[in-house]
Motif scaffolding. Structure first.
Motif, PDB file in Angstrom:
ATOM      1  N   GLU A 185       0.866  -1.183   0.000  1.00  0.00           N
ATOM      2  CA  GLU A 185       0.000   0.000   0.000  1.00  0.00           C
ATOM      3  C   GLU A 185       0.900   1.230   0.000  1.00  0.00           C
ATOM      4  OE1 GLU A 185      -4.020   1.630   2.287  1.00  0.00           O
ATOM      5  OE2 GLU A 185      -3.017  -0.215   2.923  1.00  0.00           O
ATOM      6  N   ILE A 186       0.669   2.123  -0.965  1.00  0.00           N
ATOM      7  CA  ILE A 186       1.534   3.298  -1.080  1.00  0.00           C
ATOM      8  C   ILE A 186       0.710   4.578  -1.004  1.00  0.00           C
ATOM      9  CG2 ILE A 186       3.224   2.039  -2.479  1.00  0.00           C
ATOM     10  CD1 ILE A 186       2.179   3.692  -4.915  1.00  0.00           C
ATOM     11  N   PRO A 187       1.294   5.658  -0.487  1.00  0.00           N
ATOM     12  CA  PRO A 187       0.601   6.960  -0.471  1.00  0.00           C
ATOM     13  C   PRO A 187       0.504   7.522  -1.885  1.00  0.00           C
ATOM     14  CG  PRO A 187       2.849   7.191   0.323  1.00  0.00           C
ATOM     15  CD  PRO A 187       2.621   5.718   0.150  1.00  0.00           C
ATOM     16  N   ILE A 188      -0.616   8.155  -2.169  1.00  0.00           N
ATOM     17  CA  ILE A 188      -0.856   8.735  -3.489  1.00  0.00           C
ATOM     18  C   ILE A 188      -0.950  10.252  -3.354  1.00  0.00           C
ATOM     19  CG2 ILE A 188      -2.400   8.814  -5.482  1.00  0.00           C
ATOM     20  CD1 ILE A 188      -1.078   6.089  -5.128  1.00  0.00           C
ATOM     21  N   ASN A 189      -0.071  10.947  -4.041  1.00  0.00           N
ATOM     22  CA  ASN A 189      -0.102  12.410  -4.052  1.00  0.00           C
ATOM     23  C   ASN A 189      -0.153  12.871  -5.505  1.00  0.00           C
ATOM     24  OD1 ASN A 189       0.106  15.143  -3.647  1.00  0.00           O
ATOM     25  ND2 ASN A 189       1.996  15.068  -2.462  1.00  0.00           N
ATOM     26  N   HIS A 190      -1.341  13.282  -5.925  1.00  0.00           N
ATOM     27  CA  HIS A 190      -1.529  13.702  -7.314  1.00  0.00           C
ATOM     28  C   HIS A 190      -1.084  15.151  -7.517  1.00  0.00           C
ATOM     29  CE1 HIS A 190      -3.524  10.027  -8.323  1.00  0.00           C
ATOM     30  NE2 HIS A 190      -4.536  10.233  -7.500  1.00  0.00           N
ATOM     31  N   TYR A 191      -0.327  15.357  -8.601  1.00  0.00           N
ATOM     32  CA  TYR A 191       0.147  16.693  -8.980  1.00  0.00           C
ATOM     33  C   TYR A 191      -0.490  17.114 -10.305  1.00  0.00           C
ATOM     34  CZ  TYR A 191       4.048  16.586  -5.601  1.00  0.00           C
ATOM     35  OH  TYR A 191       4.825  16.547  -4.465  1.00  0.00           O
ATOM     36  N   LEU A 192      -0.737  18.399 -10.437  1.00  0.00           N
ATOM     37  CA  LEU A 192      -1.125  18.978 -11.726  1.00  0.00           C
ATOM     38  C   LEU A 192       0.170  19.410 -12.414  1.00  0.00           C
ATOM     39  CD1 LEU A 192      -3.636  19.734 -13.457  1.00  0.00           C
ATOM     40  CD2 LEU A 192      -3.457  22.044 -12.485  1.00  0.00           C
ATOM     41  N   LEU A 193       0.458  18.820 -13.574  1.00  0.00           N
ATOM     42  CA  LEU A 193       1.751  18.988 -14.223  1.00  0.00           C
ATOM     43  C   LEU A 193       1.620  19.608 -15.612  1.00  0.00           C
ATOM     44  CD1 LEU A 193       3.027  15.403 -13.324  1.00  0.00           C
ATOM     45  CD2 LEU A 193       3.549  17.519 -12.091  1.00  0.00           C
ATOM     46  N   THR A 194       2.483  20.548 -15.923  1.00  0.00           N
ATOM     47  CA  THR A 194       2.496  21.217 -17.228  1.00  0.00           C
ATOM     48  C   THR A 194       3.931  21.296 -17.753  1.00  0.00           C
ATOM     49  OG1 THR A 194       2.631  23.355 -16.076  1.00  0.00           O
ATOM     50  CG2 THR A 194       0.432  22.603 -16.766  1.00  0.00           C
ATOM     51  N   ILE A 195       4.084  21.679 -19.026  1.00  0.00           N
ATOM     52  CA  ILE A 195       5.442  21.747 -19.586  1.00  0.00           C
ATOM     53  C   ILE A 195       6.206  22.962 -19.062  1.00  0.00           C
ATOM     54  CG2 ILE A 195       4.989  20.403 -21.673  1.00  0.00           C
ATOM     55  CD1 ILE A 195       4.547  22.993 -23.186  1.00  0.00           C
ATOM     56  N   ASP A 204      -6.664  24.210 -20.715  1.00  0.00           N
ATOM     57  CA  ASP A 204      -7.916  23.851 -21.406  1.00  0.00           C
ATOM     58  C   ASP A 204      -8.140  22.330 -21.486  1.00  0.00           C
ATOM     59  OD1 ASP A 204      -6.256  22.975 -23.538  1.00  0.00           O
ATOM     60  OD2 ASP A 204      -6.337  24.951 -24.470  1.00  0.00           O
ATOM     61  N   THR A 205      -7.068  21.536 -21.368  1.00  0.00           N
ATOM     62  CA  THR A 205      -7.176  20.075 -21.497  1.00  0.00           C
ATOM     63  C   THR A 205      -6.323  19.387 -20.425  1.00  0.00           C
ATOM     64  OG1 THR A 205      -7.414  20.327 -23.895  1.00  0.00           O
ATOM     65  CG2 THR A 205      -6.963  18.105 -23.067  1.00  0.00           C
ATOM     66  N   VAL A 206      -6.915  18.360 -19.791  1.00  0.00           N
ATOM     67  CA  VAL A 206      -6.192  17.617 -18.760  1.00  0.00           C
ATOM     68  C   VAL A 206      -6.233  16.118 -19.076  1.00  0.00           C
ATOM     69  CG1 VAL A 206      -6.022  17.082 -16.301  1.00  0.00           C
ATOM     70  CG2 VAL A 206      -6.788  19.337 -17.023  1.00  0.00           C
ATOM     71  N   TYR A 207      -5.046  15.480 -18.997  1.00  0.00           N
ATOM     72  CA  TYR A 207      -4.903  14.058 -19.289  1.00  0.00           C
ATOM     73  C   TYR A 207      -4.602  13.272 -18.002  1.00  0.00           C
ATOM     74  CZ  TYR A 207      -4.170  15.559 -24.157  1.00  0.00           C
ATOM     75  OH  TYR A 207      -4.307  16.125 -25.402  1.00  0.00           O
ATOM     76  N   SER A 208      -5.225  12.127 -17.874  1.00  0.00           N
ATOM     77  CA  SER A 208      -4.859  11.196 -16.801  1.00  0.00           C
ATOM     78  C   SER A 208      -5.701   9.929 -16.910  1.00  0.00           C
ATOM     79  CB  SER A 208      -5.041  11.821 -15.409  1.00  0.00           C
ATOM     80  OG  SER A 208      -4.270  11.099 -14.460  1.00  0.00           O
ATOM     81  N   HIS A 209      -5.407   8.972 -16.032  1.00  0.00           N
ATOM     82  CA  HIS A 209      -6.168   7.729 -15.984  1.00  0.00           C
ATOM     83  C   HIS A 209      -7.555   8.000 -15.394  1.00  0.00           C
ATOM     84  CE1 HIS A 209      -7.285   3.623 -14.688  1.00  0.00           C
ATOM     85  NE2 HIS A 209      -6.469   3.230 -15.660  1.00  0.00           N
ATOM     86  N   ASN A 245       3.289  20.214 -27.812  1.00  0.00           N
ATOM     87  CA  ASN A 245       3.706  21.621 -27.874  1.00  0.00           C
ATOM     88  C   ASN A 245       2.670  22.574 -27.285  1.00  0.00           C
ATOM     89  OD1 ASN A 245       6.192  21.144 -29.128  1.00  0.00           O
ATOM     90  ND2 ASN A 245       5.209  20.972 -31.139  1.00  0.00           N
ATOM     91  N   ASN A 246       1.514  22.036 -26.918  1.00  0.00           N
ATOM     92  CA  ASN A 246       0.439  22.861 -26.364  1.00  0.00           C
ATOM     93  C   ASN A 246       0.721  23.155 -24.897  1.00  0.00           C
ATOM     94  OD1 ASN A 246      -1.898  24.147 -25.623  1.00  0.00           O
ATOM     95  ND2 ASN A 246      -3.243  22.382 -26.015  1.00  0.00           N
ATOM     96  N   LYS A 247       1.069  24.407 -24.598  1.00  0.00           N
ATOM     97  CA  LYS A 247       1.396  24.782 -23.217  1.00  0.00           C
ATOM     98  C   LYS A 247       0.162  24.843 -22.319  1.00  0.00           C
ATOM     99  CE  LYS A 247       1.131  29.786 -24.000  1.00  0.00           C
ATOM    100  NZ  LYS A 247       1.853  31.066 -23.932  1.00  0.00           N
ATOM    101  N   ASN A 248      -1.034  24.779 -22.928  1.00  0.00           N
ATOM    102  CA  ASN A 248      -2.273  24.876 -22.155  1.00  0.00           C
ATOM    103  C   ASN A 248      -2.839  23.507 -21.740  1.00  0.00           C
ATOM    104  OD1 ASN A 248      -2.706  27.431 -24.417  1.00  0.00           O
ATOM    105  ND2 ASN A 248      -2.742  27.889 -22.228  1.00  0.00           N
ATOM    106  N   CYS A 249      -2.126  22.455 -22.022  1.00  0.00           N
ATOM    107  CA  CYS A 249      -2.593  21.139 -21.573  1.00  0.00           C
ATOM    108  C   CYS A 249      -1.810  20.716 -20.330  1.00  0.00           C
ATOM    109  CB  CYS A 249      -2.475  20.099 -22.680  1.00  0.00           C
ATOM    110  SG  CYS A 249      -0.792  19.655 -23.125  1.00  0.00           S
ATOM    111  N   ALA A 250      -2.405  19.852 -19.546  1.00  0.00           N
ATOM    112  CA  ALA A 250      -1.798  19.411 -18.292  1.00  0.00           C
ATOM    113  C   ALA A 250      -2.060  17.927 -18.079  1.00  0.00           C
ATOM    114  CB  ALA A 250      -2.359  20.215 -17.122  1.00  0.00           C
ATOM    115  N   ALA A 251      -1.282  17.341 -17.191  1.00  0.00           N
ATOM    116  CA  ALA A 251      -1.470  15.943 -16.794  1.00  0.00           C
ATOM    117  C   ALA A 251      -1.597  15.883 -15.282  1.00  0.00           C
ATOM    118  CB  ALA A 251      -0.286  15.098 -17.251  1.00  0.00           C
TER     119      ALA A 251
END
Length: 379
Positions: A185-195, A204-209, A245-251
């Motif tokens: 069991e591991i701790p989960i710390n989600h980050y909002l990440l950009t280039i 404007d767009t966010v990617y993840s599972h 190359n889209n600086k407005n997307c995040a993961a």
């Protein structure tokens, strides 16, 4: 010369023969240890019933020629075979626990940098010295890799404190023949990440599972204008953003992945709960039980038609048999033939026949019952 003298001489001769038998048995055991190493390398089963039958048949013939009773020969060598199997199982378990310079392959939901990768590396860091990691794009594919002998282990997340049970993986646990041999069991710390550093409002767009979006739903709901894009894993999401190359997307990903893909950590602690953790199972083709008799548990999945009385009967029956139920959870799982599934953890090792017999009495009370495996755990 007394009457006892010839008896003493005969006993002395018998003692000498007994010593020789012991030495021969010792030599046989040394060969057994070499045999188990070959079986580990070639993934052979310990017990070979056909070979045992042929061997006993041959030994009975030899015994008959030397005026030895057939039943005596069979009983004697059944004991010897039983001891050989015990030694082989012990060495196999010892190999699992110690992993002396043996390279093992583990499949995880990739690419590298996913939570599955982090969990597998943390689990195997202490268990195995030489590990090869193989990323797969879906949980189905990584389970199949172990079933088809392409990997030794795979790692499956089964429950998160925010989003609950991961039902697609419970479905895999129901259908696969693999065994649970460990957990982490591991701790989960989600980050909002950009280039690079930008304002959150400019995204404007966010990617993840898909599971990650469930775990961060409170945060996501603050930005209804965002386009949500599902990926096979958090690491795939981070890889997409890093090459886009889209600086407005995040993961939405993790700190380790941010370093691997050179992404800017715009915001952290996105989970709905501060203490967010995920439980993972380690699966293997081998059903390896721990050597020690403490700190282990067995995980069981079972289904029933009615919830109240039957589940109470199951719990009562186990408690009467001195089984300690560590956890029992009803999964919100439904299909055309299965209405409810329970996940139950019991702090017992079902390597003993008596315990196993008691457990299988419960089959009559259930629609089905499956033992996933017995494995060590931390208190």
């Amino acid at each position: 010369m007394t009457f006892l003298d010839p008896l003493l001489e005969l006993r002395k001769n018998i003692n000498n023969i007994d010593k020789k038998i012991i030495l021969l048995l010792s030599k046989r055991q040394l060969l057994t240890k070499k045999v188990v190493k070959v079986k580990i390398n070639y993934k052979k089963k310990i017990k070979d019933k056909e070979r045992e039958k042929k061997m006993l048949k041959t030994l009975v013939k030899i015994g008959k020629k030397n005026n030895l009773n057939k039943n005596f020969i069979i009983h004697l060598f059944q004991v010897i075979i039983k001891e050989s199997i015990r030694v082989q199982k012990y060495l196999l378990d010892k190999d699992y626990l110690n992993k002396k310079n043996i390279s093992k392959k583990i499949s995880f939901l990739g690419p590298k940098g996913s939570y599955s990768y982090i969990a597998s590396s943390l689990f195997l860091k202490k268990e195995i010295k030489n590990v090869e990691y193989f990323p797969f794009s879906s949980f189905e594919k990584l389970v199949l890799s172990v079933e088809e002998n392409k990997s030794d282990y795979c790692i499956l997340p089964i429950r998160n404190t925010c989003s609950g049970p991961i039902l697609q993986n419970y479905k895999l646990l129901l259908t696969t023949n693999l065994n649970v041999v460990g957990e982490i069991e591991i701790p989960i710390n989600h980050y909002l990440l950009t280039i690079k550093k930008i304002l959150i409002q400019d995204i404007d767009t966010v990617y993840s599972h898909e599971e990650v979006f469930k775990q961060c739903s409170t945060f996501i709901s603050q930005f209804p204008e965002w386009k949500i894009k599902f990926t096979n894993s958090t690491s795939e999401a981070m890889k997409i953003v890093s090459t886009n190359n889209n600086k407005n997307c995040a993961a939405i990903g993790n700190k380790i992945g941010a370093g691997l893909y050179n992404l800017y950590k715009l915001k952290k602690n996105l989970s709905n709960k501060i203490l967010n953790t995920t439980r993972f199972f380690i699966l293997s083709r081998n059903n390896i039980l721990p050597i020690n008799k403490t700190n282990y548990k067995t995980t069981i999945l079972f289904s029933i038609d009615e919830k109240n009385n039957i589940i109470n009967n199951i719990i009562s029956s186990l408690k009467k048999a001195n089984f300690y139920i560590k956890k029992i959870k009803l999964l919100n799982y439904s299909s055309s033939d299965i209405k409810s599934i329970f996940h139950m953890d019991i702090t017992n090792n079902f390597s003993h026949k008596k315990q196993l017999a008691i457990l299988y009495k419960l089959v009559k009370l259930t629609r089905f019952l499956k033992i996933l495996g017995s494995y060590p755990y931390k208190i």
